[in-house]
Enzyme design. Structure first.
Site, PDB file in Angstrom:
ATOM      1  N   ALA A 130       9.019  72.235  79.644  1.00 55.97           N
ATOM      2  CA  ALA A 130       9.976  71.413  80.385  1.00 55.97           C
ATOM      3  C   ALA A 130      10.111  72.061  81.879  1.00 55.97           C
ATOM      4  CB  ALA A 130      11.581  71.758  79.539  1.00 55.97           C
ATOM      5  N   ARG A 269     -10.841  84.013 120.970  1.00 55.00           N
ATOM      6  CA  ARG A 269     -12.105  83.696 120.479  1.00 55.00           C
ATOM      7  C   ARG A 269     -12.860  82.993 121.556  1.00 55.00           C
ATOM      8  NH1 ARG A 269     -16.491  85.359 117.182  1.00 55.00           N
ATOM      9  NH2 ARG A 269     -17.468  83.463 116.185  1.00 55.00           N
ATOM     10  N   GLN A 341      -9.208  76.721 109.457  1.00 55.97           N
ATOM     11  CA  GLN A 341     -10.227  76.031 110.156  1.00 55.97           C
ATOM     12  C   GLN A 341     -10.424  76.847 111.593  1.00 55.97           C
ATOM     13  OE1 GLN A 341     -11.704  74.059 108.531  1.00 55.97           O
ATOM     14  NE2 GLN A 341     -13.196  73.171 109.819  1.00 55.97           N
ATOM     15  N   GLY A 344     -12.255  79.713 111.774  1.00 57.21           N
ATOM     16  CA  GLY A 344     -13.514  79.660 111.102  1.00 57.21           C
ATOM     17  C   GLY A 344     -13.809  80.609 110.076  1.00 57.21           C
ATOM     18  N   GLY A 345     -14.918  81.377 109.987  1.00 55.20           N
ATOM     19  CA  GLY A 345     -15.382  82.074 108.707  1.00 55.20           C
ATOM     20  C   GLY A 345     -14.505  83.371 108.562  1.00 55.20           C
ATOM     21  N   GLU A 368      10.715  74.474  92.870  1.00 58.04           N
ATOM     22  CA  GLU A 368      12.142  73.660  93.197  1.00 58.04           C
ATOM     23  C   GLU A 368      12.056  72.448  93.107  1.00 58.04           C
ATOM     24  OE1 GLU A 368      13.611  76.716  93.778  1.00 58.04           O
ATOM     25  OE2 GLU A 368      15.765  76.144  94.406  1.00 58.04           O
ATOM     26  N   GLU A 372       6.173  65.464  94.104  1.00 55.40           N
ATOM     27  CA  GLU A 372       6.284  64.156  93.295  1.00 55.40           C
ATOM     28  C   GLU A 372       7.613  63.897  93.120  1.00 55.40           C
ATOM     29  OE1 GLU A 372       3.791  66.520  92.492  1.00 55.40           O
ATOM     30  OE2 GLU A 372       2.352  65.455  93.856  1.00 55.40           O
TER      31      GLU A 372
HETATM   32  C1  LIG Z   1       5.715  80.952  91.428  1.00 60.81           C
HETATM   33  C2  LIG Z   1       6.562  79.908  90.674  1.00 60.81           C
HETATM   34  C3  LIG Z   1       7.901  80.417  90.635  1.00 60.81           C
HETATM   35  C4  LIG Z   1       8.700  79.685  89.860  1.00 60.81           C
HETATM   36  N1  LIG Z   1      10.366  80.314  89.972  1.00 60.81           N
HETATM   37  C5  LIG Z   1      11.105  79.419  88.966  1.00 60.81           C
HETATM   38  C6  LIG Z   1      12.390  80.136  88.760  1.00 60.81           C
HETATM   39  O1  LIG Z   1      12.685  81.148  89.303  1.00 60.81           O
HETATM   40  N2  LIG Z   1      13.316  79.424  87.819  1.00 60.81           N
HETATM   41  C7  LIG Z   1      12.987  78.418  87.475  1.00 60.81           C
HETATM   42  O2  LIG Z   1      13.657  77.807  86.638  1.00 60.81           O
HETATM   43  N3  LIG Z   1      11.516  78.033  87.654  1.00 60.81           N
HETATM   44  C8  LIG Z   1      10.644  78.443  88.356  1.00 60.81           C
HETATM   45  N4  LIG Z   1       9.438  77.915  88.673  1.00 60.81           N
HETATM   46  C9  LIG Z   1       9.069  76.663  87.908  1.00 60.81           C
HETATM   47  C10 LIG Z   1       8.986  75.404  88.572  1.00 60.81           C
HETATM   48  O3  LIG Z   1      10.175  74.853  89.274  1.00 60.81           O
HETATM   49  C11 LIG Z   1       8.220  74.479  87.837  1.00 60.81           C
HETATM   50  O4  LIG Z   1       6.792  74.964  87.826  1.00 60.81           O
HETATM   51  C12 LIG Z   1       8.099  73.049  88.541  1.00 60.81           C
HETATM   52  O5  LIG Z   1       9.449  72.337  88.417  1.00 60.81           O
HETATM   53  C13 LIG Z   1       7.115  72.008  87.806  1.00 60.81           C
HETATM   54  O6  LIG Z   1       7.060  72.009  86.435  1.00 60.81           O
HETATM   55  P1  LIG Z   1       5.757  72.346  85.580  1.00 60.81           P
HETATM   56  O7  LIG Z   1       5.229  73.353  86.309  1.00 60.81           O
HETATM   57  O8  LIG Z   1       6.189  72.228  84.394  1.00 60.81           O
HETATM   58  O9  LIG Z   1       4.822  70.994  85.937  1.00 60.81           O
HETATM   59  P2  LIG Z   1       4.965  69.669  85.241  1.00 60.81           P
HETATM   60  O10 LIG Z   1       6.643  69.164  85.120  1.00 60.81           O
HETATM   61  O11 LIG Z   1       4.113  69.618  83.917  1.00 60.81           O
HETATM   62  O12 LIG Z   1       4.099  68.563  86.179  1.00 60.81           O
HETATM   63  C14 LIG Z   1       2.923  68.502  86.250  1.00 60.81           C
HETATM   64  C15 LIG Z   1       2.379  67.369  87.291  1.00 60.81           C
HETATM   65  O13 LIG Z   1       3.199  66.140  86.946  1.00 60.81           O
HETATM   66  C16 LIG Z   1       3.902  65.603  88.165  1.00 60.81           C
HETATM   67  N5  LIG Z   1       4.916  64.829  87.195  1.00 60.81           N
HETATM   68  C17 LIG Z   1       5.789  65.168  86.319  1.00 60.81           C
HETATM   69  N6  LIG Z   1       6.725  64.230  86.337  1.00 60.81           N
HETATM   70  C18 LIG Z   1       6.605  63.304  87.185  1.00 60.81           C
HETATM   71  C19 LIG Z   1       7.334  62.055  87.401  1.00 60.81           C
HETATM   72  N7  LIG Z   1       8.322  61.701  86.889  1.00 60.81           N
HETATM   73  N8  LIG Z   1       6.464  61.293  88.387  1.00 60.81           N
HETATM   74  C20 LIG Z   1       5.515  61.606  89.090  1.00 60.81           C
HETATM   75  N9  LIG Z   1       4.738  62.999  88.862  1.00 60.81           N
HETATM   76  C21 LIG Z   1       5.381  63.682  87.874  1.00 60.81           C
HETATM   77  C22 LIG Z   1       4.123  66.976  88.768  1.00 60.81           C
HETATM   78  O14 LIG Z   1       4.646  66.415  89.884  1.00 60.81           O
HETATM   79  C23 LIG Z   1       2.926  67.826  88.737  1.00 60.81           C
HETATM   80  O15 LIG Z   1       1.993  67.387  89.578  1.00 60.81           O
HETATM   81  C24 LIG Z   1       8.581  78.381  89.490  1.00 60.81           C
HETATM   82  C25 LIG Z   1       7.165  78.166  89.290  1.00 60.81           C
HETATM   83  C26 LIG Z   1       6.398  78.804  90.119  1.00 60.81           C
HETATM   84  C27 LIG Z   1       5.003  78.603  90.061  1.00 60.81           C
END
Ligand SMILES: Cc1cc2nc3c(=O)[nH]c(=O)nc-3n(C[C@H](O)[C@H](O)[C@H](O)COP(=O)(O)OP(=O)(O)OC[C@H]3O[C@@H](n4cnc5c(N)ncnc54)[C@H](O)[C@@H]3O)c2cc1C
Length: 387
Positions: A130, A269, A341, A344-345, A368, A372
């Site tokens: 979730a 550069r 870019q 460069g390298g 956050e 999307e």
């Molecule tokens: C480094 C890091 C720190 C984080 N810290 C926290 C934290 O402190 N607390 C916390 O609670 N969470 C945290 N998160 C979780 C973060 O908020 C979630 O990763 C994020 O909300 C996406 O959820 P998911 O990774 O399960 O992706 P999914 O929900 O599985 O999404 C997968 C893809 O489907 C797309 N998608 C899903 N639903 C739709 C829709 N309705 N329409 C179009 N596209 C859609 C998404 O945009 C994405 O491209 C963190 C994540 C990371 C990577």
């Protein structure tokens, strides 16, 4: 309309900038390599008032407002985004407690966050199954005579291993039947049955701690409930509105650092007998980066200003916060990419900071709420409220 910062906002920005320049930037590459949690830096930032920028002085906060907060996050993230995200989540947790907590909860938790006694706050919403759809979470709080029992797992929790305050969302049964999400506020050290997974091996922001958490028959008291029973979804959405301003501001910091480094490099550069900054192809890149980042800055500051207004007079800023997060993270991503870019390298090696900036900025388009989901939020608001 007034684009001038007030004295408090300038003071907070300059304090953050000085600290970022002297104490964070010199260690950012090493922190990226070692993945060391920035505990000492966070403590000093608390002493400077940066762990409660928009929190009332009654609880040890700086009471400087959200514009000052946005400016501070941008400065800190310019030097080290891993510290920036830890600061952002801690500020967000403090603000949520101040908004929804009882007087006793505020007294017990916020001063420890603002003074640095608690190393950080953690926002425990996401689960493995979730993410974008938190309503699908499975963590459950069951009512018992002594309070609540928490069972379930959270994923991706920033500072989960070190935080002294957790806000945990869980399903709860409602007296009228059915289930809703509720939020709970706990000190993880005070309860048995909470365990952390090993830190995620992330692409960027490696100095921030990201772990899964398991709650196994965790007994928490009655008064751990934050806000009203069943209000968890609303609390999460209000928190995320503010959090998105933080992430937009953080991304802006990364993009701004990339632009600054790219300008300096382009002037030094030389190719074809002249600095590459003399080529119109490079000048256009720099001009586009600067223009997009300025637009991002204005969107972040507008959303921050609206949040300040909403705190005083009511009103919403959901759409504007999502626009700020969406645009700023995309603009910053493009700026970091173009900076490589221009290098460069050399930009493709760890010898130059732009390599780390690109890795660090990538996640701002994901956490956050993914970009999307920001578009979903903006479109929903447009269809409900019009332009
Ligand atoms: C480094 C890091 C720190 C984080 N810290 C926290 C934290 O402190 N607390 C916390 O609670 N969470 C945290 N998160 C979780 C973060 O908020 C979630 O990763 C994020 O909300 C996406 O959820 P998911 O990774 O399960 O992706 P999914 O929900 O599985 O999404 C997968 C893809 O489907 C797309 N998608 C899903 N639903 C739709 C829709 N309705 N329409 C179009 N596209 C859609 C998404 O945009 C994405 O491209 C963190 C994540 C990371 C990577």
């Amino acid at each position: 309309m007034n684009f001038e910062l007030n004295e408090t906002q300038k003071l907070v920005r300059d304090t953050a900038r000085r600290f970022a320049t002297t104490e964070l930037r010199p260690h950012a590459a090493e922190r990226d390599r070692s993945e060391a949690f920035p505990g000492e830096a966070l403590k000093k930032m608390a002493e400077l008032g940066l762990m409660g920028v928009n929190i009332s002085g009654d609880y040890g906060g700086s009471e400087a407002g959200t514009v000052a907060y946005s400016l501070a996050i941008t400065e800190i993230a310019r030097a080290d985004a891993a510290v920036g995200v830890t600061m952002a989540v801690t500020n967000m947790v403090g603000e949520v407690i101040e908004m929804f907590g009882t007087p006793a909860q505020k007294e017990a938790f916020i001063p420890k966050l603002t003074c640095g006694e608690s190393k950080a706050g953690a926002f425990c919403l996401s689960e493995a199954g979730a993410g974008s759809d938190p309503a699908g979470m499975r963590t459950r709080a069951t009512k018992v005579d002594s309070g609540w029992v928490l069972n379930g797992s959270k994923a991706w929790i920033t500072s989960g291993e070190f935080a002294g305050a957790y806000i945990v969302w869980a399903r709860t049964e409602m007296p009228e039947g059915g289930e809703k999400l509720s939020a709970f506020l706990i000190d993880p050290a005070a309860h048995e049955g909470i365990s952390c997974g090993k830190p995620e091996d992330k692409m960027g922001q490696r100095g921030s701690n990201t772990v899964s958490l398991t709650f196994d028959e965790v007994q928490i008291p009655e008064d751990a409930l934050l806000g009203k029973l069943g209000d968890g979804f609303k609390i999460a959405m209000v928190a995320l509105d503010g959090g998105r301003i933080g992430v937009g501001s953080l991304a802006l910091g990364l993009g701004t650092e990339a632009l600054s480094l790219a300008i300096d490099y382009a002037k030094e550069r030389e190719q074809f007998g002249q600095p590459i900054a003399q080529f119109q192809g490079i000048q256009f890149k720099l001009a586009d980066m600067a223009t997009e980042l300025d637009a991002a800055r204005l969107l972040c500051l507008r959303a921050a200003w609206m949040k300040n207004q909403a705190a005083q007079k009511g009103g919403r800023f959901t759409r504007e916060a999502s626009m700020a997060k969406l645009f700023s993270s995309e603009a910053a991503w493009r700026a970091c990419d173009e900076a490589i870019q221009i290098f460069g390298g050399y930009g493709y090696t760890k010898e130059y900071a732009v390599e780390r900036l690109l890795r660090d900025v990538r996640v701002t388009r994901i956490y956050e709420g993914t970009n999307e989901i920001q578009r979903v939020v903006i479109a929903r608001d447009l269809s409900r409220n019009g332009l």
